[in-house]
Scaffold this motif. Structure first.
Motif, PDB file in Angstrom:
ATOM      1  N   HIS A 176       0.836  -1.199   0.000  1.00  0.00           N
ATOM      2  CA  HIS A 176       0.000   0.000   0.000  1.00  0.00           C
ATOM      3  C   HIS A 176       0.873   1.253   0.000  1.00  0.00           C
ATOM      4  O   HIS A 176       1.875   1.316   0.717  1.00  0.00           O
ATOM      5  N   ASP A 178      -0.015   5.129   0.761  1.00  0.00           N
ATOM      6  CA  ASP A 178      -1.072   6.017   1.253  1.00  0.00           C
ATOM      7  C   ASP A 178      -0.577   7.456   1.319  1.00  0.00           C
ATOM      8  O   ASP A 178       0.587   7.702   1.652  1.00  0.00           O
ATOM      9  N   ARG A 231      -9.293   6.781   1.030  1.00  0.00           N
ATOM     10  CA  ARG A 231      -9.332   6.329   2.417  1.00  0.00           C
ATOM     11  C   ARG A 231     -10.298   7.230   3.186  1.00  0.00           C
ATOM     12  O   ARG A 231     -10.178   8.451   3.149  1.00  0.00           O
ATOM     13  N   ARG A 241      -5.264   5.800  -1.505  1.00  0.00           N
ATOM     14  CA  ARG A 241      -4.496   4.576  -1.281  1.00  0.00           C
ATOM     15  C   ARG A 241      -4.349   3.836  -2.612  1.00  0.00           C
ATOM     16  O   ARG A 241      -5.328   3.579  -3.301  1.00  0.00           O
ATOM     17  N   THR A 243      -2.991   0.259  -4.028  1.00  0.00           N
ATOM     18  CA  THR A 243      -2.701  -1.080  -3.538  1.00  0.00           C
ATOM     19  C   THR A 243      -2.202  -1.966  -4.679  1.00  0.00           C
ATOM     20  O   THR A 243      -2.849  -2.062  -5.726  1.00  0.00           O
TER      21      THR A 243
END
Length: 264
Positions: A176, A178, A231, A241, A243
């Motif tokens: 991830h 962020d 998020r 985010r 991923t």
């Protein structure tokens, strides 16, 4: 099969063929144009460096002009490289060199590579202790992380934090990235991975919208997936985010001599 169905399938086949040929032509043009632009851009960077080194009475102003020329040429060179890389990736012309790599080494290389873009930002890295080795082309996958980190720095407030985390799942490893910015445009999370798409349609931010498209192409070449989402928290959207999920595998036995287990 009736005549109408036959005509429909012929029409679909013709449109598919035309789309494939159009895409192939566009990629060829991108590759040719990008290749031809690299030489004059390299010359511009060299001339700017030469100008900066030659002392004159107006040395301060000259240095500023030289730095501006160099920065613009490097930015344009990065865009040209993105165009060329996208064309090569879609043509399958990028050789892959997979080795069994510890993720922390690739993350460290990516952070070092984009240190100027991350200057003044706290970057938190949380990698689980039980992460397995991953079968990666380290150079290409570093490019993915650099794109995501630079993207986060570009679209978030100066000084805001960026976090990198990873955890081992039963069949994959999830990574991830962020940020703490305004988040992604609602409903366009998937569209951002298309070529020439940008998070902000207007504005003075540099770029042609290829970073995420290149990242997806590289991740898919590793048999992985990449997705984006906002998020949510108590105050609403708290950032974006990204991923990445990469498949786990069975690395060969390591003799303990190096941190990387090479494929045979």
């Amino acid at each position: 099969m009736c005549i109408r169905d036959s005509i429909h399938y012929i029409d679909v086949a013709q449109k598919s063929t035309l789309q494939i040929e159009s895409e192939r032509l566009r990629n060829s043009l991108l590759s040719a144009i990008s290749h031809d632009l690299r030489t004059p851009l390299a010359a511009l960077v060299g001339l700017a460096d030469t100008l900066a080194m030659k002392p004159t009475p107006a040395a301060s102003m000259q240095a500023e002009v030289a730095a501006a020329i160099r920065e613009s040429a490097l930015r344009m060179n990065a865009m040209v490289n993105n165009l060329l890389d996208m064309a090569r990736l879609e043509a399958g012309a990028v050789p892959m060199r997979h080795d069994w790599q510890p993720l922390e080494e690739v993350v460290g290389s990516a952070l070092a590579a984009c240190a100027p873009a991350l200057q003044g930002r706290p970057v938190q890295v949380r990698l689980a202790d039980d992460l397995p080795l991953l079968h990666l082309d380290a150079v290409l996958f570093e490019r993915v992380l650099v794109n995501l980190l630079e993207n986060a720095a570009k679209y978030t407030p100066a000084g805001s934090a960026i976090e990198i985390s990873a955890a081992a799942l039963p069949s994959t490893v999830a990574i991830h990235v962020d940020d703490h910015g305004p988040g992604l445009p609602p409903g366009r999370e998937e569209a951002l991975f298309e070529k020439f798409e940008r998070g902000s349609k207007e504005g003075a931010l540099p770029g042609v919208g290829l970073g995420l498209a290149i990242s997806r192409a590289i991740v898919q070449a590793h048999q992985g997936t990449i997705r984006a989402a906002n998020r949510s928290g108590a105050m609403g959207v708290e950032g974006a985010r990204f991923t990445i999920e990469l498949p786990r595998g069975e690395p060969p036995a390591d003799d303990g001599s190096t941190g990387v287990v090479h494929s045979i």
